[in-house]
Write an enzyme that holds these catalytic residues in place. Structure first.
Site, PDB file in Angstrom:
ATOM      1  N   CYS A   1       0.858  -1.179   0.000  1.00 39.61           N
ATOM      2  CA  CYS A   1       0.000   0.000   0.000  1.00 39.61           C
ATOM      3  C   CYS A   1       0.894   1.229   0.000  1.00 39.61           C
ATOM      4  CB  CYS A   1      -0.906  -0.028   1.222  1.00 39.61           C
ATOM      5  SG  CYS A   1      -2.212   1.213   1.190  1.00 39.61           S
TER       6      CYS A   1
ATOM      7  N   CYS B   1      -9.002   6.056  -5.977  1.00 37.38           N
ATOM      8  CA  CYS B   1      -8.289   6.544  -4.800  1.00 37.38           C
ATOM      9  C   CYS B   1      -8.191   8.064  -4.783  1.00 37.38           C
ATOM     10  CB  CYS B   1      -6.878   5.945  -4.770  1.00 37.38           C
ATOM     11  SG  CYS B   1      -5.925   6.381  -3.306  1.00 37.38           S
TER      12      CYS B   1
END
Length: 423
Positions: free
Chosen positions: A159, A353
């Site tokens: 991530c 995102c």
């Protein structure tokens, strides 16, 4: 009456509980088990680490809000999953039987894979609110005594967005304080290039993020295999495309935040045939374990193959929109089974995102997440910064309300000006 247990109460587990209860009503029982008593909005942790947020701003008591929806809550750690007998053994000595189990634990932070890393070592983390609060204490020390800053991600990290966010947020904070010139900054990442993001890049992410780092006077090292951390020093092997070391670095720092590798949590890893070698839950297209037909899983804890091989191992991120889709799949499939129907709902693995950059931001859309893609774009602007602030408040408000609606579908797509995913 069936008993459906959700293991974990994060950004996957809480929505799963609400959506599951809305689907089954009072005909079946839903219980959430979580080690902590509060829900934490993890995407806000970078702000906590520079003092822009406090714990009270981004967390809510779980029992209070689940109770309003007649969802049971147990604040304890699951120490063992007895999958053969459909039973959980808890840290408080109790046991809980289940008919269906939804694993939504998130990852275990594998700091031990790099000697000297982590909050118990010499680097900080923003993966939990506890870690972010500790990072804030350390950050305040360097505000008094300037020195070099290192931010990035370790091998096997999956991530990368929060690392970029934190680098730009720290830069913005120092500029606001008018002391940015006193802090050399270096971004050290296991990605093969800037903007890879564990996704093979999205749109023009490589050139845009390189340009942003350059404009903010942040140096970088890619293909970085961090091997060891000592007090004030990061040991890094920079490798070529074949994985051979081409340069070694000893990067000095007074403050370092390095995202760790992720692995599965112990109780999940210990279940035979449930996980891959890194401890992530293996699921089929229905998000169900092939080995245990009444165990489902959502979120960061599931196994997804890397998008592509990289010289330094990198994982594939699971973004909020993707997790929401997993939750909907699991809820529909369990509901169908309870109704005597054949489950057939699959998740759509799309990545959407919003990344804050302190006083601006970047948004990307990858449909689907794994290339080749129908849609791939990466855009920047102050509107993203403002959108993420708005989304934080929206998400927490919805967790208090106990919504069963798809949050990302309803709100993030609207913020991005996307009417539907085919746009």
């Amino acid at each position: 009456m069936a008993h459906i247990v959700v293991m974990g109460a994060g950004t996957g587990g809480m929505p799963a509980a609400y959506e599951m209860k809305a689907a089954v009503g009072n005909k079946h029982e839903v219980t959430v088990i979580n080690e902590r008593e509060d829900f934490q909005f993890v995407p806000s942790n970078p702000w906590v680490a520079v003092g822009w947020r406090e714990r009270k701003d981004i967390s809510i008591p779980i029992k209070k809000y689940l109770g309003k929806k007649k969802i049971n809550f147990i604040a304890a750690r699951v120490d063992k999953i007895d999958a053969a007998n459909n039973k959980l053994e808890l840290s408080n000595g109790d046991s809980v039987d289940y008919d269906y189990l939804i694993i939504a634990t998130g990852p275990r932070l594998a700091f031990e894979e790099v000697e000297g890393s982590g909050p118990d070592g010499f680097t900080q983390s923003i993966c939990t609110t506890d870690h972010a609060e500790q990072a804030w204490k350390k950050y305040q020390e360097i505000l008094e005594k300037p020195g070099p800053i290192v931010i990035g991600a370790m091998p096997f990290a999956s991530c990368f967005g929060p690392a970029y966010e934190f680098a730009f947020i720290v830069d913005a904070d120092l500029r606001k304080r008018k002391i940015r010139d006193k802090y050399p900054m270096t971004f050290v990442t296991s990605e093969p290039y800037i903007g890879h993001l564990g996704l093979g890049g999205v749109g023009d992410s490589k050139s845009m993020l390189e340009s942003e780092l350059r404009n903010h006077h942040i140096k970088w090292i890619t293909n970085a295999k961090t091997t060891k951390v000592e007090a004030g020093k990061l040991h890094v092997d920079e490798v070529d495309d074949s994985g051979e070391t081409v340069k070694t670095h000893e990067v000095d720092f007074d403050f370092a935040m390095m995202l760790p590798a992720f692995k599965g949590v112990d109780a999940v890893v210990d279940v035979p045939d449930l996980c891959n070698p890194r401890g992530f839950v293996i699921v089929d297209e229905l998000h169900r374990s092939p080995a245990y037909k009444n165990i489902f899983s959502v979120g960061v804890c599931i196994a997804i193959a890397p998008v592509e091989p990289t010289p330094v191992p990198t994982g594939t991120p699971k973004t909020g929109y993707m997790i929401e889709s997993m939750v909907t799949s699991v809820v529909h499939n369990i509901s169908d089974e309870l109704a005597g129907k054949t489950p057939n709902t699959t998740a759509t693995w799309n990545a959407i995102c919003l990344a804050d950059m302190g006083d601006t931001g970047a948004a990307f859309v990858a449909l689907p997440q794994i290339p080749p893609r129908n849609v791939a774009w990466f855009k920047k602007g102050k509107w993203v910064h403002l959108a993420k602030i708005a989304f934080e408040k929206y998400f927490i408000r919805k967790m208090k309300k106990g919504t069963s609606e798809p949050i990302y579908e309803k709100y993030v797509l609207k913020l991005l000006g996307i009417k539907k995913l085919s746009d």
